[in-house]
Design an enzyme around this catalytic site. Structure first.
Site, mmCIF file in Angstrom:
data_model
loop_
_atom_site.group_PDB
_atom_site.id
_atom_site.type_symbol
_atom_site.label_atom_id
_atom_site.label_comp_id
_atom_site.label_asym_id
_atom_site.label_seq_id
_atom_site.Cartn_x
_atom_site.Cartn_y
_atom_site.Cartn_z
ATOM 1 N N ASP A 320 5.468 -21.992 63.512
ATOM 2 C CA ASP A 320 4.335 -21.112 63.743
ATOM 3 C C ASP A 320 3.149 -21.752 63.021
ATOM 4 O OD1 ASP A 320 2.864 -18.690 64.321
ATOM 5 O OD2 ASP A 320 3.110 -18.193 62.209
ATOM 6 N N ASP A 514 6.160 -17.351 59.221
ATOM 7 C CA ASP A 514 5.757 -16.778 57.933
ATOM 8 C C ASP A 514 6.483 -15.474 57.628
ATOM 9 O OD1 ASP A 514 4.520 -15.059 59.654
ATOM 10 O OD2 ASP A 514 2.501 -15.339 58.884
ATOM 11 N N ASP A 518 6.877 -12.764 62.935
ATOM 12 C CA ASP A 518 7.674 -13.713 63.709
ATOM 13 C C ASP A 518 9.147 -13.325 63.794
ATOM 14 O OD1 ASP A 518 5.568 -15.528 64.304
ATOM 15 O OD2 ASP A 518 5.686 -16.308 62.270
#
Length: 643
Positions: A320, A514, A518
């Site tokens: 990400d 993080d 997610d």
């Protein structure tokens, strides 16, 4: 002496029993034959008692074929044919091996169980103006606790008052103290170093960071790898085959070839001792436990050895962007004045207008203004556009291009090719200039990407919901070959599934996020890695690996540990099987004695354990962190002060 100091009371007791048996064994050589036999039997019973007891208990529970059964049958048989010294020696060396095995396991657990030291024993609860020492489990949300220098923070909370440095090493592995002030979030297990803090409890003890971490540690060894499961099944088949082979070895030559029964019985007994699968059964789980311990020392929590094995098979890593490769917070990166207006004046006007806004972009502008911010009146938040405010009779307008167009402000030109968010500033409908605000790349992100390539992972992808120009810019700076932009959370899951199907059975796919938004993608990857997720309940719950530091290079580090663990596991498997095969052959041929048999069992196990412990000695590589010469934020501050 240092070895004795490291022993537990049980291990010291065990050592005393072994020493007594050795003394009796030596004494037996200097007295009459009849007394010698009695001493031998007494010594054997003392040395073999726990093994015989466990073998009998296992048989009663239907577990016939294990190492205790093999050792018992082999040594009782040796006694029956008059091989007293060998029978006792087998049991003594086996128990010596068990002591070293226990020490090795304790050593491998040390890196993990040291985390138990972060468990706070008490908390100073402020109640009606007085302090009362209570158990952390009794604290509730909203309670006020006082943490003095040298004490551990009992539960997660927010600093109400005070300023202090915290020792976070037990949680993050970071040796540099962390400075916290009013409104700073603090986590349980951190230690206050220099000044008392008044903290408002934000999570109960059962939901706090300490409890979550300890649960992870305690459950880590329960999830077994395919290799461990294979060895367990292998032992269940291998041991009965060995017992049948030993029976055949003892009976076929005497019955069909006219050989001496005692000779072949002795060889069969040696065969049984050699065949004990201890080296495999003990060293392989220990190797994975050592890998989990080495990861823990590096500030990485791996939830089980199965995930460590999956990490060693990684073929693709997906990141990400926001909060993972970038800091996840905005900084002013560029000031673009218009009509001769100074940069300082532009920032001053923007900071004054945005002073009461909670928006992250607004906060970044206010934070980067070096002067005092004056009060404004008639502040108007324009959703999706920006903000307007009255200041000393003037009207300040700060927002996007849509706001400038709505107010019909002339002279505003769209700033193209920017990798950040542009905020336009006007005073009394006169355009003054623009400020670019961007999310900064983490200093070690580039090193992390290069590190993955160094360990053979070239398939690196970045997924982001940001616009194309922002994503492409970050990917180019970090040398990431694949990037997908403007993705919704469900789009990220689709991308992960696509990459998994492309990789197929060739390897595993890792997703690094993080841990805040997610969770669906973390769950869909073969291994979900939560970046900097300490204190994030969602990440700790869903992720397979939790990085306690907000550090992308930890991903490379845990993959290296996983690969090293896998190498050591296979070294132990091959070494144990080859040595046992050789000794089984020479034992059947009558070349090996009971002494060689002891080495083939206890010796091989001990060597395999020592090999597994190499994982705990892995030296932390010197970090070659990419030091950007000066961040744009720092450069901006200089320009404002000089203006």
């Amino acid at each position: 002496m240092s070895l004795i100091k490291r022993m537990s009371p049980d291990e010291k007791k065990e050592s005393g029993v072994i020493a007594l048996c050795l003394m009796l064994l030596i004494l037996a050589h200097f007295i009459s034959k009849n007394i010698t036999i009695v001493l031998y039997i007494v010594t054997y019973i003392i040395s073999a008692y726990p093994i015989l007891k466990e073998a009998i208990e296992n048989i009663l529970h239907g577990k016939w074929f294990d190492e205790n059964f093999l050792m018992s049958v082999a040594t009782v048989g040796a006694l029956a044919i008059g091989q007293f010294s060998e029978a006792i020696a087998v049991m003594l060396f086996y128990r010596v091996g068990e002591i070293f095995e226990d020490l090795a396991i304790e050593n491998s657990k040390k890196s993990i169980t040291n985390l138990l030291d972060i468990r706070p024993e008490y908390a100073n609860l402020e109640l009606n103006g007085k302090l009362q020492q209570v158990k952390p489990e009794l604290l509730n949300k909203g309670d006020i606790i006082i943490v003095n220098p040298g004490e551990k923070i009992a539960v997660d909370g927010v600093v109400e008052s005070g300023e202090a440095y915290l020792n976070t090493a037990a949680l993050t592995g970071e040796t540099k103290p962390l400075l916290v002030t009013k409104d700073s979030q603090v986590l349980s297990g951190m230690i206050v170093e220099n000044s008392a803090l008044r903290i408002r409890v934000s999570k109960e003890y059962k939901d706090s960071t300490v409890t979550k971490i300890l649960e992870l540690v305690q459950n880590a060894s329960e999830k077994k790898t395919k290799t461990e499961n294979f060895i367990t099944k292998f032992s269940q088949i291998y041991t009965p085959v060995i017992v049948i082979s030993a029976i055949m070895l003892a009976s076929i030559p005497p019955l069909f070839l006219g050989q001496e029964f005692q000779v072949w019985l002795y060889r069969a007994l040696i065969f049984l001792v050699i065949s004990c699968p201890c080296a495999l059964v003990i060293s392989i789980p220990l190797s994975y436990f050592g890998g989990i311990g080495a990861s823990s020392r590096a500030g990485i929590l791996v939830k089980g050895s199965n995930y460590l094995e999956a990490l060693s098979q990684a073929k693709a890593v997906i990141f990400d962007k926001t909060g993972t490769l970038t800091r996840g917070e905005f900084f002013v990166t560029q000031i673009i004045p218009a009509n001769g207006v100074s940069k300082k004046e532009i920032v001053k006007l923007a900071a004054i207008a945005e002073s009461s806004s909670p928006h992250p972009i607004a906060r970044s502008i206010v934070k980067n203004y070096p002067g005092n911010i004056a009060r404004v009146s008639n502040v108007e938040e324009l959703v999706g556009l920006g903000v307007r405010a009255e200041y000393q009779g003037d009207t300040i307008s700060v927002g996007n291009m849509k706001l400038m167009n709505k107010l019909n402000i002339d002279g505003v030109s769209t700033i193209e090719d920017t990798t950040g968010t542009v905020v336009y500033v006007a005073l009394n409908n006169e355009y003054f200039g623009a400020i670019e605000v961007s999310d900064m790349i983490k200093t070690d992100a580039k090193v992390a990407i290069q590190g993955l390539k160094n360990v053979g992972i070239d398939n690196v992808t970045m997924l982001t919901g940001d616009k194309k120009i922002v994503g492409k810019n970050v990917a180019e700076k970090l040398n990431i070959p694949n990037v997908k932009t403007e993705l919704l959370p469900q789009d990220k899951v689709t991308e992960v599934e696509r990459i998994k199907s492309e990789i197929g059975d060739k390897g595993k796919v890792i997703f690094v996020g993080d841990g805040l938004n997610d969770t669906p993608v973390l769950a869909s990857a073969d291994v979900g890695v939560a970046m900097g997720a300490l204190g994030s309940d969602a990440a700790v719950e869903v992720a397979d690996v939790v990085l306690m530091k907000d550090n992308p290079t930890a991903v490379t580090k845990v993959i290296k540990i996983a690969k090293k663990t896998k190498v050591i596991v296979w070294e132990n498997i091959i070494f144990a099987l080859v040595v046992k095969a050789i000794f089984l052959l020479i034992g059947a041929l009558g070349i090996a004695t009971m002494w060689e048999a002891v080495f083939a069992d206890v010796g091989v196990t001990f060597i395999a354990i020592l090999n597994a412990l190499r994982l705990l000695k892995m030296k932390e590589e010197n970090k070659k962190i990419n030091k950007y010469p000066h961040s744009k934020t720092e450069k901006y501050k200089v320009e404002v002060n000089e203006a």
